[in-house]
Design an enzyme around this catalytic site. Sequence first.
Site, mmCIF file in Angstrom:
data_model
loop_
_atom_site.group_PDB
_atom_site.id
_atom_site.type_symbol
_atom_site.label_atom_id
_atom_site.label_comp_id
_atom_site.label_asym_id
_atom_site.label_seq_id
_atom_site.Cartn_x
_atom_site.Cartn_y
_atom_site.Cartn_z
ATOM 1 N N GLY A 177 8.781 -6.450 6.977
ATOM 2 C CA GLY A 177 9.252 -6.592 5.449
ATOM 3 C C GLY A 177 8.662 -7.851 4.966
ATOM 4 O O GLY A 177 9.062 -9.083 5.424
ATOM 5 N N LEU A 178 7.670 -7.761 4.054
ATOM 6 C CA LEU A 178 6.885 -8.763 3.624
ATOM 7 C C LEU A 178 7.303 -9.185 2.264
ATOM 8 O O LEU A 178 5.897 -9.533 1.442
ATOM 9 C CB LEU A 178 5.403 -8.582 4.112
ATOM 10 N N ALA A 189 18.641 -4.743 2.001
ATOM 11 C CA ALA A 189 20.006 -4.277 2.695
ATOM 12 C C ALA A 189 20.180 -2.797 2.533
ATOM 13 O O ALA A 189 19.848 -2.552 1.452
ATOM 14 C CB ALA A 189 21.225 -5.286 2.176
ATOM 15 N N SER A 207 20.020 -18.321 3.029
ATOM 16 C CA SER A 207 20.044 -18.798 1.705
ATOM 17 C C SER A 207 19.062 -19.877 1.656
ATOM 18 O O SER A 207 18.433 -20.633 2.448
ATOM 19 C CB SER A 207 21.630 -19.556 1.648
ATOM 20 N N LYS A 211 27.835 -15.670 4.982
ATOM 21 C CA LYS A 211 26.839 -15.541 3.824
ATOM 22 C C LYS A 211 27.528 -15.032 2.836
ATOM 23 O O LYS A 211 27.109 -15.195 1.678
ATOM 24 C CB LYS A 211 25.645 -14.777 4.370
ATOM 25 N N GLU A 249 28.857 -19.542 -4.583
ATOM 26 C CA GLU A 249 27.878 -19.585 -5.306
ATOM 27 C C GLU A 249 28.185 -19.213 -6.741
ATOM 28 O O GLU A 249 27.856 -19.611 -7.866
ATOM 29 C CB GLU A 249 26.784 -18.938 -4.710
#
Length: 296
Positions: free
Chosen positions: A7-8, A69, A118, A169, A176
């Site tokens: 995954g780039l 995800a 994060s 998270k 947040e």
Amino acid sequence: MYVGVIGLGRMGQIVVDRLLDAGHDVVAFDIDEEAVADAVDAGAEPAESIPDVADALGEDARIWLMVPAGDPVDAALSELDGHVDGDDVIVDGGNSHFEASVRRADATDAAYLDCGTSGGPAGAELGFSLMIGGPQWAYDELVPAFDAVATGPDGHDRMGPVGSGHYVKMVHNGVEYALMQAYGEGFELLARGRYDLDLESVARTWTNGAVIRSWLLDLCEEAFREEGSDLGDVADHVEGGSTGTWTVQEALEQEVPVPLIYQALAERFDSREDRFARKLANRLRYGFGRHEIVRE
């Protein structure tokens, strides 16, 4: 250390770059050939498929997933099935639900580390904050890689068993939401209040020594500098909501009151009526995550 990165995208490429900069060897794969080419230009070894990543790493494979995800994580794990065993370690660095991480760990032969990440694209320079759950031995094995990808040794830690990393998270993202809402409401009052204020100047002053200084406040200053005190054509529409929803659902299950987080989530869902606070939240999401700015 020899690490495979699958995954780039924006975040995955940063993981690759920071691993390489720290002297680690990387084998990289993505369905986007241009992304693989970029990783190769940075010094990574290309892989032709997900199984090819595991095969290239050999015994004691260390594989870092940075795919979106949901179904993409399950698809990647399915392709790794039969190519990893109990001596291997898989890190899920995406924004997965903690219960999904527990399920995946139970179904995967390799040791599974759920890694809440994060920092957004700013992590390219500063490093990420990594909240990690899973077996202690697997975490210890990956510490050199975590040191490289995080801000340093203080930028990561093992939160507890599998699921705890993504759980922490999840709550982080709920906080947040509330912080962005608080800044938005405060600046909305200033924007609509009795004085004609330069909000960039206000934000800059607050960031220098005020009790409420933070990176998000730095991004408020950036937003007003680039968009103007009225935020220009930034739309009153805030995307996102999944992690905030998960946080509120968990709070209900645990009977923990989270009224500020809930209200911030409700504001996102109610972003049909023009609100300055949501316009600022829209712009802040670009600041920390380079999410697309919805404009009018």
